[in-house]
Structure formats: C-alpha cells, structure tokens
Design a protein around this motif. Structure first.
Motif, mmCIF file in Angstrom:
data_model
loop_
_atom_site.group_PDB
_atom_site.id
_atom_site.type_symbol
_atom_site.label_atom_id
_atom_site.label_comp_id
_atom_site.label_asym_id
_atom_site.label_seq_id
_atom_site.Cartn_x
_atom_site.Cartn_y
_atom_site.Cartn_z
ATOM 1 N N LYS A 113 -11.010 25.339 3.404
ATOM 2 C CA LYS A 113 -11.436 26.621 2.857
ATOM 3 C C LYS A 113 -12.393 27.340 3.809
ATOM 4 O O LYS A 113 -12.408 28.561 3.881
ATOM 5 C CB LYS A 113 -12.108 26.412 1.502
ATOM 6 N N ILE A 114 -13.233 26.590 4.519
ATOM 7 C CA ILE A 114 -14.151 27.199 5.492
ATOM 8 C C ILE A 114 -13.481 27.128 6.847
ATOM 9 O O ILE A 114 -13.805 26.282 7.690
ATOM 10 C CB ILE A 114 -15.507 26.467 5.500
ATOM 11 N N ASP A 115 -12.504 27.979 7.050
ATOM 12 C CA ASP A 115 -11.721 27.959 8.283
ATOM 13 C C ASP A 115 -12.238 29.045 9.217
ATOM 14 O O ASP A 115 -11.646 30.109 9.366
ATOM 15 C CB ASP A 115 -10.243 28.166 7.958
ATOM 16 N N PHE A 127 -27.853 30.187 5.483
ATOM 17 C CA PHE A 127 -26.934 31.031 4.713
ATOM 18 C C PHE A 127 -25.855 31.666 5.589
ATOM 19 O O PHE A 127 -24.949 32.310 5.053
ATOM 20 C CB PHE A 127 -27.710 32.146 4.002
ATOM 21 N N ALA A 128 -25.937 31.493 6.889
ATOM 22 C CA ALA A 128 -25.017 32.194 7.787
ATOM 23 C C ALA A 128 -23.566 31.786 7.536
ATOM 24 O O ALA A 128 -22.663 32.641 7.471
ATOM 25 C CB ALA A 128 -25.403 31.927 9.241
ATOM 26 N N VAL A 129 -23.314 30.493 7.389
ATOM 27 C CA VAL A 129 -21.927 30.023 7.250
ATOM 28 C C VAL A 129 -21.307 30.458 5.919
ATOM 29 O O VAL A 129 -20.190 30.992 5.915
ATOM 30 C CB VAL A 129 -21.862 28.495 7.427
ATOM 31 N N PRO A 130 -21.966 30.248 4.767
ATOM 32 C CA PRO A 130 -21.327 30.725 3.525
ATOM 33 C C PRO A 130 -21.127 32.231 3.492
ATOM 34 O O PRO A 130 -20.120 32.709 2.960
ATOM 35 C CB PRO A 130 -22.290 30.259 2.418
ATOM 36 N N VAL A 131 -22.068 32.993 4.063
ATOM 37 C CA VAL A 131 -21.877 34.446 4.109
ATOM 38 C C VAL A 131 -20.676 34.793 4.981
ATOM 39 O O VAL A 131 -19.846 35.654 4.628
ATOM 40 C CB VAL A 131 -23.156 35.134 4.630
ATOM 41 N N ALA A 132 -20.550 34.126 6.128
ATOM 42 C CA ALA A 132 -19.395 34.361 6.990
ATOM 43 C C ALA A 132 -18.095 33.970 6.286
ATOM 44 O O ALA A 132 -17.063 34.634 6.449
ATOM 45 C CB ALA A 132 -19.544 33.583 8.295
ATOM 46 N N ALA A 133 -18.139 32.905 5.480
ATOM 47 C CA ALA A 133 -16.949 32.489 4.733
ATOM 48 C C ALA A 133 -16.557 33.538 3.697
ATOM 49 O O ALA A 133 -15.366 33.803 3.481
ATOM 50 C CB ALA A 133 -17.203 31.142 4.063
ATOM 51 N N VAL A 134 -17.548 34.147 3.043
ATOM 52 C CA VAL A 134 -17.258 35.213 2.078
ATOM 53 C C VAL A 134 -16.644 36.414 2.796
ATOM 54 O O VAL A 134 -15.666 37.019 2.309
ATOM 55 C CB VAL A 134 -18.539 35.611 1.329
ATOM 56 N N TYR A 135 -17.198 36.765 3.946
ATOM 57 C CA TYR A 135 -16.612 37.864 4.731
ATOM 58 C C TYR A 135 -15.163 37.549 5.118
ATOM 59 O O TYR A 135 -14.310 38.442 5.150
ATOM 60 C CB TYR A 135 -17.448 38.122 5.984
ATOM 61 N N ARG A 136 -14.903 36.283 5.424
ATOM 62 C CA ARG A 136 -13.532 35.905 5.782
ATOM 63 C C ARG A 136 -12.580 36.126 4.609
ATOM 64 O O ARG A 136 -11.460 36.617 4.785
ATOM 65 C CB ARG A 136 -13.499 34.451 6.226
#
Length: 369
Positions: free
Chosen positions: A306-308, A332-341
């Motif tokens: 899911k976090i690709d 928080f950088a990675v989950p925010v980037a995942a939401v943007y994805r």
C-alpha cells in the motif's frame, strides 16, 4: 462555459495549482492539525485492539460488549503497555543514556588514539595528494560539516518551536476516542459535503486513504518493535555496551525510512569501534544484514504494497518535512506522501467518465453493508 470549465478542471496546470494551494493551507494550519493527525494515528493503532475486544462475549455468547466499553478497554490496555514500557525499559534506558553521555569524551579520546596516532607514525610511508587537491578536499569537508551542523540546528529549532505550541496535545486521546467510536458517522458526514453524483468516488477515495494509513501505522508499530528487539539482542550478543540505547534508536529509526537506519547505525558502530575495530566491523555487518532483511522481507509482508513510494519521493518527503516541521515533520512525511499518492492515483487522471464509473446505486448498496 461548462465545457470550458471541464477542460480547465482536467488540465495539468489546474491540478498542480489546486494541489499547491491545498498544501499551502495545510502548512499554515500545521500546528492546529498536528493534534488531529496524532489522534488519527492513535485511533488507527488502537482499532485492531478494539476489534479484538469486540469479539468477547458474555452469557454463553448472547451478550456482546458495547463499542464504548471495547474502546475504553483498548485505552486501558494501551496505558498498561505504556506503564510497563516506562517501568521496565525507559527507566533503565535513562541510566544507560546517562552513562553513555558521561563516557563520550573517553570514547572520543580512544577513537583518536586508536585511529589517528598509528596513521601518523611515519607519514612518509603513505601517499600524499597534491596540495591543491588536499585544499579542495579540506574545503569540501569543512563545507559539509557546516551544512550538516546547520541542518541539525534548524531541525532542532523547528522541532522545539512546534513542541512549545503543542498545548492541544491534551485533546489527542479524546479525539482518538471519538474517531474510534463515531468513525462511520464522521465518514458519512464528510461524504455528504459532496454532490450525490460525486459521493461514490469520494467514498472510495476515503476508504483507500483509510486502508493505506491503517496498513502503514499498524505495520510501522510492529516493525519498530521488531527492530528495537532485534537490535538490542544483537548488540548484546556482540558484547556492545548500552544495548537498550541502540534498541530505542532502532525503534525511532524505523519510523524514518531510508535515512533512519543509517542514523541509528552510526552511534553503534562508533561505540563498537571504541571497544575494538573488529567489533565495529561485526556491528556494521549486523546492521547491514538486519536492515536488508527488514527492507526486503519484513516490510513487504507487514506493511504490504500500500505504501508504494519510490525512494526518491521518500527522501524528498523527508527533506521537506524536516525543513518545515523538524523531527515531527520527518515522522509524518511518509504517511502524508502516501495520502498524496492515493489522491494522485484517484484524481489526477480522473475525468467525468471515470467519475461515473461508480454509480450512485452501487454507492447506496455499499452504504448498507
């Protein structure tokens, strides 16, 4: 007129402008949104515990615990775990940290004696670089050291500035409680802000974001505990001092992909080298093997696909988060980037035809489930 607006809405420039505007709004509201984001993370973390307690039945299986009771039980369980961690891990850890801080000058002296004295015994035996290349190398080294020091100062300052404004942290457990209790109502409320025709796609996007964040937060918690345990046990077996400190560093490092493992490994190798160069080699090899196993085996199985995110995107996200909000920004950088994805995948190439793929009838059927 409507056709022109539809063309503008689907243009790349318009989508970039909207994304930039939303990001700017979130940046301005960063201090306000942080307690909400922490509450969302805590809710995702406690959700499986709540579901587990929800399976408990009384009276020969005829009585089920209410959702409020299961949520309160999850908070109690979380509190017990935190209390045990503080009592049996954090307090002994403080003792090791204090001992480590007190011995850093001794370790530095040992490093100097072990590393540089034997190199300078007979300089004529070692090849020397031309003077201009040596000067260039010294300049680059000095510049890098100054750059790293400046980054660390900015990182610490931005983190302290945010922490100073976190009076709202007291509301985090209360928000998490209501997110767990009323998440279906909150989801429906958010969906109802949009038109009836758009609601199916909005519901799909919200569910995709929820699944992505749930996989990341719950998986990251498990990965962090595994990393902390393995690093603490491994450094203990290798005979390195302060294994609890390195276990804690491993837990924190796991939360910052790509960069975190490197930051966590450097202190361990430094302490090991002060004991012996052979120990440093074994510690470096142990960290290399473990984090390769972590990245290629544990992470795909626990977090899934899911976090690709491409490593370049991860690094850029971490740099932006560190610049804006310090250490908390990196977390928080990675989950925010995942939401943007997710938003990019669902909205960037969306058209009116794609919006109609999920019909209102299908959406009504999904709401009944």
């Amino acid at each position: 007129m409507i056709k022109d607006f539809s063309t503008l809405r689907n243009s790349t420039a318009f989508k970039v402008a909207v994304a930039a505007f939303i990001s700017f709004i979130f940046y301005l509201l960063g201090n306000f949104l942080l307690p909400i984001l922490l509450a969302v993370g805590l809710a995702f973390l406690l959700h499986p515990v709540t579901k587990l307690f929800g399976k408990i039945t009384l009276g020969r299986g005829t009585i089920h615990l209410s959702r409020v009771v299961t949520i309160l039980m999850a908070f109690v369980a979380f509190g017990v775990i935190v209390f045990c961690a503080v009592t049996f891990i954090i307090l002994p850890l403080f003792g090791q940290i204090n001992a480590l801080v007190g011995k850093i000058p001794d370790y530095t002296t040992k490093m100097d004696a072990a590393t540089f004295d034997w190199l300078l015994e007979d300089p004529a035996n070692y090849p020397r670089l031309p003077h201009n290349i040596e000067s260039l190398f010294d300049y680059i080294t000095s510049w890098l050291m100054g750059f790293v020091a400046a980054v660390l100062r900015n990182l610490l300052k931005s983190t302290l500035d945010i922490i100073a404004n976190l009076v709202g942290l007291i509301v985090v457990p209360f928000l998490a409680f209501y997110f767990l209790k009323d998440w279906r109502d909150l989801r429906a409320m958010l969906i109802n802000f949009f038109s009836y025709e758009a609601q199916p796609r909005v519901a799909h996007i919200i569910d995709e974001i929820g699944i992505t964040l749930s996989c990341y937060i719950q998986g990251l918690a498990r990965l962090s505990l595994i990393a902390g345990f393995c690093i603490a046990v491994g450094t203990t077996i290798l005979g390195i001092h302060y294994p609890l400190v390195f276990g804690l560093l491993a837990i924190l490092a796991e939360m910052v992909p790509v960069v975190g493992p490197l930051i966590g490994a450097v202190p361990a190798v430094f302490i090991a080298y002060s004991q012996s160069p052979q120990s440093a080699f074994y510690v470096a090899l142990f960290y290399l093997v473990f984090y390769q196993f972590d990245a290629n085996v544990l992470m795909p199985r626990i977090i899934g696909r899911k976090i690709d995110l491409h490593p370049v995107i991860l690094i850029l996200s971490l740099l932006i988060g560190a610049k804006l909000y310090g250490i908390l920004g990196m977390l928080f950088a990675v989950p925010v980037a995942a939401v943007y994805r997710v938003l990019y995948k669902e909205l960037w190439h969306s058209t009116d035809e794609a919006l109609e793929e999920a019909t209102p009838a299908q959406f009504d059927e999904s709401r009944k489930k």
